[in-house]
Enzyme design. Structure first.
Site, PDB file in Angstrom:
ATOM      1  N   LYS A  38      34.956  44.537  43.393  1.00  9.78           N
ATOM      2  CA  LYS A  38      36.065  43.988  44.199  1.00  9.78           C
ATOM      3  C   LYS A  38      37.404  44.205  43.503  1.00  9.78           C
ATOM      4  O   LYS A  38      38.369  44.659  44.117  1.00  9.78           O
ATOM      5  CB  LYS A  38      35.873  42.475  44.447  1.00  9.78           C
ATOM      6  CG  LYS A  38      34.625  42.112  45.211  1.00  9.78           C
ATOM      7  CD  LYS A  38      34.580  40.621  45.534  1.00  9.78           C
ATOM      8  CE  LYS A  38      34.426  39.723  44.317  1.00  9.78           C
ATOM      9  NZ  LYS A  38      33.101  39.770  43.681  1.00  9.78           N
ATOM     10  N   ARG A  75      34.850  32.017  49.229  1.00  7.30           N
ATOM     11  CA  ARG A  75      33.567  32.156  48.565  1.00  7.30           C
ATOM     12  C   ARG A  75      32.562  31.109  49.033  1.00  7.30           C
ATOM     13  O   ARG A  75      31.443  31.077  48.545  1.00  7.30           O
ATOM     14  CB  ARG A  75      33.790  31.949  47.077  1.00  7.30           C
ATOM     15  CG  ARG A  75      33.071  32.975  46.234  1.00  7.30           C
ATOM     16  CD  ARG A  75      34.025  33.533  45.271  1.00  7.30           C
ATOM     17  NE  ARG A  75      33.528  33.717  43.950  1.00  7.30           N
ATOM     18  CZ  ARG A  75      34.228  34.406  43.058  1.00  7.30           C
ATOM     19  NH1 ARG A  75      35.384  34.916  43.380  1.00  7.30           N
ATOM     20  NH2 ARG A  75      33.774  34.563  41.861  1.00  7.30           N
ATOM     21  N   ARG A  91      30.770  45.317  31.100  1.00  7.78           N
ATOM     22  CA  ARG A  91      32.200  45.237  31.437  1.00  7.78           C
ATOM     23  C   ARG A  91      32.985  44.652  30.250  1.00  7.78           C
ATOM     24  O   ARG A  91      32.537  43.716  29.603  1.00  7.78           O
ATOM     25  CB  ARG A  91      32.396  44.338  32.657  1.00  7.78           C
ATOM     26  CG  ARG A  91      33.852  44.085  32.984  1.00  7.78           C
ATOM     27  CD  ARG A  91      34.053  43.620  34.389  1.00  7.78           C
ATOM     28  NE  ARG A  91      33.624  42.249  34.615  1.00  7.78           N
ATOM     29  CZ  ARG A  91      33.755  41.622  35.786  1.00  7.78           C
ATOM     30  NH1 ARG A  91      34.250  42.259  36.824  1.00  7.78           N
ATOM     31  NH2 ARG A  91      33.369  40.382  35.920  1.00  7.78           N
ATOM     32  N   ARG A 104      34.274  39.013  29.092  1.00  4.40           N
ATOM     33  CA  ARG A 104      34.555  37.728  29.745  1.00  4.40           C
ATOM     34  C   ARG A 104      33.429  36.762  29.413  1.00  4.40           C
ATOM     35  O   ARG A 104      32.260  37.151  29.420  1.00  4.40           O
ATOM     36  CB  ARG A 104      34.619  37.929  31.270  1.00  4.40           C
ATOM     37  CG  ARG A 104      36.003  38.223  31.777  1.00  4.40           C
ATOM     38  CD  ARG A 104      36.006  38.619  33.223  1.00  4.40           C
ATOM     39  NE  ARG A 104      35.330  37.697  34.132  1.00  4.40           N
ATOM     40  CZ  ARG A 104      35.399  37.782  35.457  1.00  4.40           C
ATOM     41  NH1 ARG A 104      36.104  38.735  36.020  1.00  4.40           N
ATOM     42  NH2 ARG A 104      34.747  36.924  36.222  1.00  4.40           N
ATOM     43  N   ARG A 163      25.613  33.239  37.965  1.00  9.02           N
ATOM     44  CA  ARG A 163      26.599  33.618  38.989  1.00  9.02           C
ATOM     45  C   ARG A 163      25.927  34.305  40.174  1.00  9.02           C
ATOM     46  O   ARG A 163      26.309  34.083  41.323  1.00  9.02           O
ATOM     47  CB  ARG A 163      27.672  34.533  38.377  1.00  9.02           C
ATOM     48  CG  ARG A 163      28.635  33.750  37.488  1.00  9.02           C
ATOM     49  CD  ARG A 163      29.418  34.666  36.585  1.00  9.02           C
ATOM     50  NE  ARG A 163      30.374  35.487  37.289  1.00  9.02           N
ATOM     51  CZ  ARG A 163      30.850  36.644  36.819  1.00  9.02           C
ATOM     52  NH1 ARG A 163      30.447  37.105  35.650  1.00  9.02           N
ATOM     53  NH2 ARG A 163      31.725  37.328  37.502  1.00  9.02           N
TER      54      ARG A 163
HETATM   55  P1  AMP Z   1      36.048  36.248  39.740  1.00 14.69           P
HETATM   56  O1  AMP Z   1      36.991  36.878  38.783  1.00 14.69           O
HETATM   57  O2  AMP Z   1      36.465  36.428  41.179  1.00 14.69           O
HETATM   58  O3  AMP Z   1      34.617  36.640  39.494  1.00 14.69           O
HETATM   59  O4  AMP Z   1      36.126  34.657  39.473  1.00 14.69           O
HETATM   60  C1  AMP Z   1      35.790  34.118  38.208  1.00 14.69           C
HETATM   61  C2  AMP Z   1      35.398  32.652  38.356  1.00 14.69           C
HETATM   62  O5  AMP Z   1      36.501  31.899  38.933  1.00 14.69           O
HETATM   63  C3  AMP Z   1      34.226  32.379  39.298  1.00 14.69           C
HETATM   64  O6  AMP Z   1      32.969  32.532  38.657  1.00 14.69           O
HETATM   65  C4  AMP Z   1      34.494  30.919  39.684  1.00 14.69           C
HETATM   66  O7  AMP Z   1      34.145  30.025  38.644  1.00 14.69           O
HETATM   67  C5  AMP Z   1      35.992  30.896  39.826  1.00 14.69           C
HETATM   68  N1  AMP Z   1      36.418  31.255  41.211  1.00 14.69           N
HETATM   69  C6  AMP Z   1      37.163  32.339  41.601  1.00 14.69           C
HETATM   70  N2  AMP Z   1      37.354  32.352  42.929  1.00 14.69           N
HETATM   71  C7  AMP Z   1      36.719  31.250  43.412  1.00 14.69           C
HETATM   72  C8  AMP Z   1      36.532  30.708  44.718  1.00 14.69           C
HETATM   73  N3  AMP Z   1      37.041  31.311  45.816  1.00 14.69           N
HETATM   74  N4  AMP Z   1      35.819  29.552  44.826  1.00 14.69           N
HETATM   75  C9  AMP Z   1      35.318  28.935  43.752  1.00 14.69           C
HETATM   76  N5  AMP Z   1      35.426  29.391  42.495  1.00 14.69           N
HETATM   77  C10 AMP Z   1      36.130  30.544  42.314  1.00 14.69           C
END
Ligand code: AMP
Length: 211
Positions: A13, A87, A126, A155, A166
């Protein structure tokens, strides 16, 4: 054009969002980036949400919704790409109501489809530049030799046990969002396997007629 990019962690993404921003002039709105920034800056919100992110869990809906709404309002409602939002089904419902109010509903909900084995491989390899946020893959896109090693980190939620958590959270809480958009005729499924340029071409071709 207003798009949401969807898919499991590691589906690409972030990479595709970056290309769409550079080449199509869309504004990038990533709730993950906003949250990581708040954690790094140790803001009250960052301190509140850190435990969820570190555990590979979702941040509570109300908190993320406020962040997403603020970000959309700041960027304007014409051209944006949402990366990592919505999400959960409640997040999708709130956003639909808000965008309808602004007369700015989504044109397409783009879902990247990648098999689980590839996701685990992509995430475990990554690496991220702590300042620029640029992402690398140890095999396919290694960090350039002139970058200081200390700036390249994994990360905390890309560690294998967090990745499994996740993916489980994704299947349980996030995948139903696809049904929400399928029912509204907005779901565009894209094969996310292959070179990132190929995946980009597939997305552009598929969304061309939606705007
Ligand atoms: P990402 O970089 O999009 O994978 O987001 C990293 C982390 O941020 C996720 O594992 C969640 O803990 C939190 N997060 C990001 N976007 C959301 C969302 N829309 N709803 C809930 N948690 C989120």
């Amino acid at each position: 054009m207003r798009l949401a990019l969807f898919g499991p962690p590691g589906a690409g993404k972030g990479t595709q969002a970056k290309l769409l921003v550079e080449r199509q002039g869309l504004t990038h709105i990533s709730t993950g980036d906003i949250i990581r920034h708040a954690i790094r800056a140790e803001t009250p919100l960052g301190q509140e949400v850190k435990k969820f992110v570190d555990a590979g869990q979702l941040v509570p809906d109300e908190v993320v919704w406020k962040l997403a709404k603020q970000a959309i309002a700041n960027e304007g409602h014409d051209d944006f790409i949402l990366d990592g939002y919505p999400r959960t089904v409640p997040q999708a419902e709130w956003m639909e109501a808000y965008l309808d109010e602004q007369d700015a509903s989504l044109h397409a909900f783009v879902s990247l489809v990648v098999p689980d084995e590839q996701l685990v491989d992509r995430l475990s390899k990554r690496r991220v530049h702590v300042e620029t946020g640029e992402t690398y893959h140890l095999d396919f896109k290694p960090p350039p030799a002139d970058i200081d090693d200390a700036m390249i980190k994994q990360r905390s939620d890309d560690k294998p046990e967090k990745v499994r958590e996740r993916l489980a959270v994704y299947k349980e809480e996030t995948q139903p969002v696809e049904t929400f958009y399928r029912e509204r005729g907005l779901l565009v499924e894209i094969d996310g396997v292959g070179d990132f340029e190929q995946v980009y071409e597939r997305i552009v071709e598929a969304v061309q007629d939606q705007a």
